[in-house]
Design an enzyme around this catalytic site. Structure first.
Site, PDB file in Angstrom:
ATOM      1  N   SER A  65      -1.775   2.584  -4.166  1.00 23.94           N
ATOM      2  CA  SER A  65      -1.704   3.172  -2.986  1.00 23.94           C
ATOM      3  C   SER A  65      -1.644   4.577  -2.637  1.00 23.94           C
ATOM      4  O   SER A  65      -2.504   5.362  -3.393  1.00 23.94           O
ATOM      5  CB  SER A  65      -0.442   2.343  -2.278  1.00 23.94           C
ATOM      6  N   HIS A  75      -1.926  -6.143  -0.629  1.00 22.51           N
ATOM      7  CA  HIS A  75      -1.582  -4.738  -1.017  1.00 22.51           C
ATOM      8  C   HIS A  75      -0.404  -5.001  -2.151  1.00 22.51           C
ATOM      9  O   HIS A  75       0.787  -5.026  -1.691  1.00 22.51           O
ATOM     10  CB  HIS A  75      -1.110  -4.103   0.106  1.00 22.51           C
TER      11      HIS A  75
END
Ligand code: GTR
Length: 410
Positions: free
Chosen positions: A249, A391
């Protein structure tokens, strides 16, 4: 107010902000505007790049500078003093498989100092092992249940809180070492934290000291990864030809920016890095440049803000960041439910970047279709997968990274 009510209100506010985030983003592929990408293979004077020498001498430095001046900013290059101190070491970690070493790195400059705590696991009995450098989000002690792991100074989370993201056992059993540090040691991930960060050691004390292209958080975190590599390269059992920087990320954006600049890293991995990471900026899908600049103005240099309303005027796009990794190993990974990071935009970006690998005689990803979920596409020197789920970093992701490195490292 009662504690339970406060928790409910906070949870409600959090959900509302997530929904707002999801609502004002586009998730409809048919609504993605057409766009023209800047051409990585055309120099600023219009010259077509057809040879690796031209790429390395002319085009690569141009692209690197464009990213420094317009997106991530530069780190000041003043020398600062560095000391290493081993705080703890054991030859019996991870059930006896690994050596655990915890090192405090002290940086000094301008009469100030900062400390970074690095947790390292190394497989036993391997003369030269490849190594992952990977910053963590919540502090070293959250990456493992190992009670000997020292807590990072700014960590507010409990021991073992994020173990699912750290497949230490698999990594070490596969013959790889890993070094991790809490990214807060280098730059607090909040607005207006320059004074607490590494920057004052270089004489940058507050936002008034920032030029249009001075780096902020991402530049600093990337710098931190390189400092960990400096240390690792002092160790006899680390293979300097097989070093990997990996991040998830915002730390995936960091890993890419680090790998783009620091060519000692032989492999670079972006895990779900999304907008201003691996994903193309010109696709208005999921998070956009305008959105990221609004939410996280402390990640990028000041000039990046000027592209919020006109992304087409950016002189670069993210495929060119990926191209800076060539001819080294490059891996981009996405997750099926992580639409905010625009998985297709990440894949298209890698595909476009892979053209530069052809200058070095490697196969590209041109003509390859988007791979099926949980199946990897490895070709030339580039790897991609999209995994089931959200995610995150999972054991499946690590399995792919290790498999790819095993296959392609010389
Ligand atoms: C999100 C941000 C993304 C990504 C992510 C993360 O809020 O919009 O760009 O970096 O955080 O780091 O988990």
């Amino acid at each position: 107010m009662k504690k339970k009510h406060t928790i409910l209100i906070i949870a409600g506010l959090f959900l509302t902000s997530l929904m707002a985030q999801a609502q004002d983003a586009n998730y409809d592929e048919s609504l993605v505007d057409s766009y023209i990408l800047p051409d990585a293979m055309t120099a600023l004077n219009g010259q077509l790049i057809t040879k690796k020498k031209q790429w390395e001498k002319t085009r690569r430095p141009q692209i690197l500078k464009l990213f420094q001046d317009n997106e991530y900013g530069t780190m000041p290059d003043a020398k600062i003093k560095t000391d290493y101190r081993i705080l703890e070491e054991s030859g019996e970690a991870l059930g006896g498989k690994a050596i655990r070493r915890q090192v405090e790195i002290t940086f000094r400059g301008n009469n100030q100092s900062r400390k970074m705590l690095v947790l390292i696991y190394m497989p036993k009995g391997i003369k030269k092992c490849p190594v992952f450098v990977s910053p963590n989000f919540q502090g070293n002690a959250t990456t493992s249940d190992d009670p000997a792991v020292i807590e990072s100074q700014y960590s507010t989370y409990g021991r073992g809180h994020q173990t699912s993201r750290w497949s230490f056992d698999r990594i070490v059993s596969s013959g790889y070492a890993i070094a991790t540090f809490h990214y807060y040691d280098i730059y607090f991930d909040q607005n207006d934290k320059i004074s607490e960060s590494i920057y004052p050691l270089f004489g940058i004390n507050s936002s008034t000291d920032l030029l249009y292209n001075t780096g902020k958080a991402i530049a600093a975190w990337a710098w931190g990864c390189s400092r960990v590599l400096d240390y690792l390269l002092t160790l006899k059992n680390i293979d300097r030809k097989r070093t990997i920087v990996m991040g998830h990320s915002r730390l995936g954006k960091t890993a890419l920016w680090c790998g783009a600049q620091d060519r000692r890293f032989a492999m670079v991995i972006s895990n779900d890095s999304g907008c201003s990471g691996a994903a193309l900026s010109r696709r208005n899908y999921g998070e956009t440049v305008s959105r990221i600049n609004k939410s996280f103005p402390w990640w990028f240099c000041n000039r990046y803000q000027s592209y919020s309303q006109d992304v087409a005027s950016l002189p670069i796009d993210q495929h060119e960041l990926l191209a800076l990794i060539a001819p080294r190993l490059l891996y981009v990974a996405s997750a099926k439910e992580d639409l905010w990071a625009d998985p297709l935009g990440e894949f298209l970006s890698l595909q476009e970047a892979s053209k530069v690998y052809a200058l070095y005689g490697y196969d590209t990803l041109e003509g390859c279709s988007f791979p099926a979920t949980d199946e990897h596409l490895w070709k030339g020197r580039c790897g991609y997968h999209i995994r089931t789920g959200q995610h995150d970093v999972t054991d499946f992701d690590w399995q792919q990274y290790i498999g790819f490195a095993d296959k392609y490292f010389d």
